[in-house]
Enzyme design. Structure first.
Site, PDB file in Angstrom:
ATOM      1  N   HIS B 154       0.801  -1.222   0.000  1.00  0.00           N
ATOM      2  CA  HIS B 154       0.000   0.000   0.000  1.00  0.00           C
ATOM      3  C   HIS B 154       0.833   1.271   0.000  1.00  0.00           C
ATOM      4  O   HIS B 154       0.293   2.359  -0.212  1.00  0.00           O
ATOM      5  CB  HIS B 154      -0.920   0.034   1.228  1.00  0.00           C
ATOM      6  N   ASP B 189      -3.510 -10.659  -2.205  1.00  0.00           N
ATOM      7  CA  ASP B 189      -3.980 -10.221  -0.897  1.00  0.00           C
ATOM      8  C   ASP B 189      -5.424  -9.722  -1.038  1.00  0.00           C
ATOM      9  O   ASP B 189      -5.818  -9.266  -2.115  1.00  0.00           O
ATOM     10  CB  ASP B 189      -3.080  -9.079  -0.402  1.00  0.00           C
ATOM     11  N   HIS B 191      -6.766  -7.131  -0.080  1.00  0.00           N
ATOM     12  CA  HIS B 191      -6.857  -5.713  -0.400  1.00  0.00           C
ATOM     13  C   HIS B 191      -6.217  -5.425  -1.746  1.00  0.00           C
ATOM     14  O   HIS B 191      -5.244  -6.057  -2.121  1.00  0.00           O
ATOM     15  CB  HIS B 191      -6.150  -4.870   0.665  1.00  0.00           C
TER      16      HIS B 191
END
Lengths: 538, 390
Positions: B154, B189, B191
Site C-alpha cells: 500500500h 492479498d 486488499h
C-alpha cells in the site's frame, strides 16, 4: 427531559451526523421502557459504525454475574460528567456512575469496561457534535471556495472542504461555512422527504445550496479512499476490527422500524468523510431523476443508498462509478521507469550488487549432513499421541516444545543462534524474576486499553532498566503466549487474541523450572551417575 | 484437491512441471519480530518470527537457502520514494512530541501507520529482503525467492498507507527491470494492491494484476475498469470480488486469468503443527489449516462470468509484444514473478520447495534455466488500438 425524550434527542443527533438514517421510532416503542429503546438505537448505531462485526456485543449489556447494566443511565451519567475522555482517569466519577445504574461503587471498573465496549463510539461522536456546535464539518485554512477541488495537476487539493480532522472546529470563518453545509444538507434531506416540491427546490437554488451540493458530490467522488476515516482509527484499522453483522442480535428491537437488509452484507467501512455524504450523493442524483420514488415510508436517504448498492442482485454493479477512486497520475505518484534498451547492467557482479545477497545463514558452510538423517522428514508435524501423563496439558506442551528445541539446536548449530531461537518462547521468562513478572502483569492489567491508558508508557516507567526490545520480547514471547495458553484451555470457543482488554487470566502450569529441583527432603536421596549423556555440543 | 480445512495448494508433480527442481531462496531478518507498531495495532511483525519458527520446525529450511538481508539505505529507498518522505521516515522517532504535525499529516502517518520506535530500520530490513530477492533472481542464483517481511503493497511514493511505509515490492520490481523487459506482478492479498499499481500505472513494462475484495473496502481502488493510463494502459488488471469466494472458484478464476499452472513443489506439510516456541498461539486446534467459517459466497456465477469476460477483453487489448531481439541471456524476457502476499492474515503456509536432495548440488546447468513463459502476451490478439477506447 424525560428518558424517552433523551433517547429521541440522541437519535436525532445521530441522524444529523448521518447515522441511523432509516430508523423510525414507532409510538409503541416510544412509550415502552426507555432503556430498551436506547439499547435498540445503540444497536443500530453500532452496526453502522462497526460493520461486518468481529464480535457481537450482546444486548442488553450485562456484567459477568448476569446483572443488567442500564446503558442509557450510564451514558447519561458519564455525558453529564463531561464525556469519556474527560472522565476516564477519575475513579470517583466511575464509582458514582456505577451507583447511578444501581450497582455497587466497587464495580466501577467493570462498569467502565462496559462503557468502553458499548458506548465509547457513541460518546466520541456526540462529543464531536458538542465541540463543533454543529455536525461533522471542518473547513480549514480559510479557503472559501467550495470548488475547485482539483488543482491544475488533476490532483485534489490537500485539504478539501469536507475533510474532517476534528482540528480547527472553532475557527470563526469556518463556522459560517459549516452552517452553510448544515443548511444545505437540511435542504437536501427535506427534498428527499418531500420530493418534488417546487418551493423547496427554488429555495435551495436561491441559497446556493444546489451548487454547494454538486460541489460536495464532486469532492467525494474525487476523494481518495485512503484519507483517514473520521470515524475511528483509520480506514484499514476500522476494517480489520469490524463487528459481526448479526442483524437479529438484539431481540429488544420491538416497535422500531428498522430496515435490516443484512443479506446484503455490505461492509460499510467509512473511508471517506462520513456516510452522510454518500447519502447526500444519492439524494442529489435523485433530484435530477424525479421518477425515482421517495414515496416509500421509512425510505429516506440511507435506504436509497442501500438500494443502489445492492450489488449482489444487480447486473451492473461492476460498471457503476460510484465510490470509484481515481488513481492519481503525475511525477509525484509514479515510479521512474527507464525505457528498455536491451542493454544489461555491466558489473552486476560487483561488491555493490553482491551486498544485496545478504549473509547466508543456511545451509551451513561446513554443513553436517549426517544429522539430517536423524531428523524428522520435511513437513512432518507433531505426533498424534505422546507418552505424557496428561497429554495436551501445559506441562506436556512445555516438555515437547523443549524437546524440539534441543533437537533443533543440534541440527541448526550456529544457525540456531543466528536466527534468534535462543531468544524465543517462554524461556525468555527465565531472565525475569518472579516479582518482575508479577509487576508486568499487574501493570498491563491496570492500564488496559479500556482505561484509555497506554500500558507501554507505564511499563517503560516501571522497568527502567529494561529496554523497549526486552519488554516487547517478553510481551510476545511470554505474556501473550501465556494468555493464549490460558484461553486455549479455559475459553477455547471464544478466543480473540487481539483483545487487549483481556487481562484476567491465570498462569497455568508450574512456573518454568521452579519445581524441577524440588524434592522431598525427608526421603533418602541417592546420587547415581547418569549414563545417559546428551552433550549438545558434540 | 484436499477438502476444506486441509491443504489447498495447487497440486503438481513433485519437482515441478518440467521435472526440474526449483531453487528457492528465503530472506529472514532475525530482529524483525522485535518491532512493534504500538498498543492495539493489528499489524504485528512478531508473526513473521512465528512464521519463521514454523518453517524451521517443519524442517522446510533443509530445502531452502536462507539469508539475512542487507538493509536498504535511504538512497536505495529513494529509487522510488520521494526525497522528503524518505527524509521524514529516516528521522522519525517514536516520540510523538518530536513529530512535526504537518509532516505527520502530509505523509499520512499517525493512526493506520503510526510512527513507532525503529520504524526506519524495520523498513530497511523489509525493503532489503525484497531487493535482495530480486538480485538473486537477476543473477540466476535462485528460481523462486521469498521475503515474508515484505509485501507492503500500500505504500505510496510520497506517503504511508495501510500499515505500509516503504514499498518493497516496487523497489524489487525496479531491480528486476534492470534485467527484464517486462515484469508481471500478481497480488492475491484481499486488499487491492494500490501502491504497486499506482507506481507502475503509466508504464507498459510492468503489468500489475490484483485479485481483491471490492466495494466499501480498503483502499477503495481496484475497480475492474481501472486498466492503467498512458503507455501503461491495459497494463493494470483488477479483479474485484465479493465476500465468500471459495477455494475452487478462486482457483478457477485465477488460473483462467493468469493462464498458467503454478508450480508447487512436492511437500505439503502435515496439518498437525510441530511443537515450536509459539505453539500456544495456534490453539486451541494447533493445526496448520484454519477451518474456514461457512460464509455465503456473494460472488454469483454471473458476476464471475462478467468479471472473466471483462478481464479477458482487457487482456486482448494489449499490443502484442513485437518480436524482440533475444539476447544471449539465459532466461526469458518474462521474469518469473514473485508472489508477494500481505500479512494481514495468518501467514500463508504454502512455500515452494525443492523436493529432495541438497540445495547446492550442481545437477543442473544454470545457463539452461528456462522460466515459465507468460502466456498473456503470447496469446493476445493484435489489435489496432485507437486512443480513446474506453
Amino acid at each position: 427531559m424525560d428518558s424517552a425524550g433523551v433517547v429521541l434527542s440522541i437519535l436525532s443527533k445521530l441522524q444529523s451526523l448521518g447515522f441511523c438514517a432509516h430508523l423510525r421510532i414507532g409510538d409503541a416503542a416510544a412509550s415502552g421502557p426507555p432503556s430498551d429503546l436506547f439499547d435498540a438505537v445503540l444497536a443500530a448505531f453500532l452496526r453502522e459504525v462497526y460493520p461486518g462485526g468481529r464480535e457481537v456485543r450482546p444486548l442488553p449489556a450485562k456484567l459477568g454475574d448476569g446483572s443488567r447494566v442500564d446503558l442509557l443511565r450510564l451514558f447519561s451519567a458519564i455525558r453529564a460528567a463531561g464525556g469519556y475522555a474527560a472522565t476516564s482517569s477519575s475513579p470517583a466519577v466511575w464509582a458514582s456512575a456505577a451507583e447511578s445504574v444501581c450497582l455497587d461503587a466497587t464495580l466501577a471498573a467493570p462498569v467502565k469496561l462496559i462503557y468502553h465496549k458499548y458506548l465509547t463510539a457513541l460518546d466520541r461522536w456526540i462529543q464531536r457534535l458538542v465541540e463543533a456546535h454543529g455536525p461533522f464539518l471542518d473547513g480549514n485554512d480559510g479557503r472559501n471556495k467550495p470548488e475547485p477541488f482539483f488543482d491544475s495537476h488533476g490532483r485534489e487539493n490537500e485539504e478539501p472542504l469536507l475533510e474532517c480532522n476534528g482540528g480547527d472546529l472553532r475557527h470563526p470563518i469556518l463556522k459560517r461555512k459549516r452552517n452553510d453545509m448544515v443548511g444545505m444538507l437540511d435542504w437536501v434531506r427535506e427534498l428527499a422527504e418531500n420530493g418534488g416540491e417546487a418551493g423547496t427546490m427554488a429555495a435551495g437554488s436561491a441559497n446556493g445550496y444546489y451548487s454547494l451540493a454538486l460541489a460536495a458530490r464532486k469532492t467525494v467522488f474525487g476523494k481518495r479512499a485512503r484519507r483517514a476515516s473520521m470515524a475511528t482509527n483509520g480506514a484499514l484499522l476500522q476494517e480489520i476490527f469490524p463487528m459481526d453483522c448479526k442483524c437479529c442480535m438484539s431481540s429488544s428491537t420491538t416497535g422500531i422500524d428498522t430496515q435490516e437488509k443484512c443479506s446484503t452484507k455490505i461492509q460499510l467501512v467509512i473511508p471517506q468523510a462520513g456516510s452522510d455524504i454518500n447519502e447526500l450523493i444519492n439524494v442529489v442524483e435523485n433530484i435530477n431523476v424525479p421518477s425515482i420514488g421517495m414515496e416509500q415510508e421509512n425510505n429516506i436517504i440511507g435506504q436509497a443508498k442501500y438500494e443502489s448498492r445492492k450489488h449482489h442482485n444487480s447486473d451492473n454493479w461492476l460498471f457503476t462509478s460510484q465510490q470509484r477512486n481515481k488513481i492519481p497520475v503525475g511525477s509525484e505518484f509514479q515510479a521512474q521507469v527507464p525505457q528498455w534498451t536491451g542493454e544489461l547492467p555491466v558489473n552486476y557482479d560487483n561488491a555493490e550488487t553482491r551486498k544485496w545477497l545478504g549473509t547466508k545463514v543456511w545451509p551451513l558452510e561446513n554443513g553436517n549432513r549426517k544429522l539430517s538423517y536423524f531428523c524428522n522428514p520435511v513437513g512432518k508435524g507433531r505426533e498424534g499421541v505422546c507418552g505424557c501423563n496428561l497429554p495436551g496439558s501445559v506441562e506436556c506442551v512445555r516438555f515437547h516444545v523443549a524437546e524440539r528445541r534441543l533437537q533443533l539446536r543440534r541440527e541448526l548449530d550456529s544457525a540456531f543462534y543466528a536466527w534468534g531461537f535462543d531468544r524465543m518462547g517462554e524461556e525468555i521468562a527465565l531472565s525475569w524474576t518472579d516479582k518482575e513478572e508479577a509487576n508486568f502483569k499487574a501493570c498491563v492489567q491496570l492500564n488496559a486499553p479500556s482505561s484509555g491508558r497506554n500500558f507501554w508508557k507505564r511499563l517503560h516507567m516501571l522497568f527502567q532498566s529494561k529496554g523497549r526490545k526486552e519488554l516487547v520480547s517478553y510481551y510476545f514471547n511470554c505474556f501473550l503466549l501465556r494468555r493464549r495458553c490460558y484461553q486455549n484451555r479455559m475459553t477455547p470457543n471464544n478466543i480473540d487474541s487481539d483483545d487487549e482488554d483481556e487481562t484476567e487470566f491465570g498462569i497455568l502450569g508450574n512456573r518454568l523450572g521452579h519445581n524441577a529441583t524440588k524434592y522431598d527432603s525427608s526421603k533418602y536421596t541417592l546420587c547415581i551417575e547418569s549414563t545417559h549423556c546428551m552433550d549438545l555440543n558434540q | 484437491m484436499a477438502a476444506s480445512g486441509e491443504g489447498a495448494s495447487l497440486a503438481s508433480a513433485a519437482g515441478g512441471e518440467d521435472g526440474r527442481r526449483r531453487r528457492v531462496s528465503y530472506f529472514y531478518e532475525p530482529s524483525i519480530g522485535d518491532y512493534y507498531y504500538g498498543q492495539g495495532h493489528p499489524m504485528k511483525p512478531h508473526r513473521i518470527r512465528m512464521a519463521h519458527s514454523l518453517v524451521v520446525h517443519y524442517g522446510l529450511h533443509r530445502l531452502l537457502e536462507l539469508s539475512r538481508p542487507y538493509p536498504a539505505s535511504d538512497a536505495d529507498i529513494r529509487r522510488f520514494h520521494s526525497d522528503d518522505y524518505v527524509a521524514f521516515l529516516a528521522s522519525a522517532t517514536g516520540n510523538p512530541a518530536l513529530l512535526d504535525a504537518r509532516a505527520v499529516k502530509r505523509f499520512n502517518v499517525g493512526e493506520d501507520c503510526p510512527v513507532f520506535d525503529g520504524l526506519f530500520p524495520f523498513c530497511q530490513a523489509s525493503a532489503g529482503g525484497s531487493i535482495g530477492a530480486a538480485v538473486k533472481l537477476n543473477r540466476g542464483d535462485a528460481d523462486i525467492t521469498v521475503n515474508w517481511a515484505g509485501g507492503l503493497h500500500h505504500a505510496k511514493k510520497g506517503e504511508a498507507s495501510g500499515f505500509c511505509y516503504v514499498n518493497d515490492i516496487v523497489l524489487a520490481i525496479l531491480e528486476l527491470l534492470k534485467f527484464h523487459r517486462r515484469v508481471l506482478y500478481v497480488d492475491i492479498d484481499v486488499h487491492h494492491g494500490d501502491g504497486v499499481e499506482e507506481a507502475f500505472f503509466t508504464t507498459n513494462r510492468v503489468m500489475t494484476c490484483s485479485f481483491h475484495k471490492y466495494g466499501d473496502f480498503f483502499p477503495g481502488t481496484g475497480h475492474i475498469t481501472d486498466v492503467g493510463a498512458g503507455e501503461g494502459k491495459h497494463y493494470a488488471l483488477n479483479v474485484p470480488l465479493s465476500d465468500g469466494i471459495d477455494d475452487d472458484t478462486f482457483r478457477d478464476l485465477f488460473q483462467c486469468i493468469i493462464k498458467k499452472t503454478a508450480v508447487a513443489v512436492g511437500v505439503e506439510p502435515d496439518n498437525k503443527l510441530p511443537y515450536n516456541d509459539y505453539y500456544e498461539y495456534f490453539g486451541p486446534d494447533y493445526n496448520l489449516h484454519i477451518q474456514p467459517r461457512s460464509v455465503e459466497n456473494l460472488n454469483s456465477t454471473k458476476d464471475l462470468e462478467n468479471i472473466k469476460s471483462m478481464i479477458l477483453d482487457h487482456l486482448s487489448k494489449i499490443e502484442h509484444v513485437p518480436s524482440t531481439q533475444f539476447h544471449d541471456r539465459p532466461s526469458d524476457p518474462e521474469a518469473p514473478e514473485q508472489e508477494e502476499e500481505d500479512m494481514d492474515k495468518r501467514p500463508p503456509q504454502r512455500s515452494r520447495l525443492w523436493s529432495g536432495g541438497a540445495y547446492e548440488s550442481d545437477t543442473e546447468d544454470p545457463d539452461n534455466m528456462k522460466t515459465e513463459t507468460n502466456d498473456l502476451s503470447a496469446s493476445s490478439v493484435m489489435k489496432d488500438e485507437s486512443n480513446d477506447d474506453s
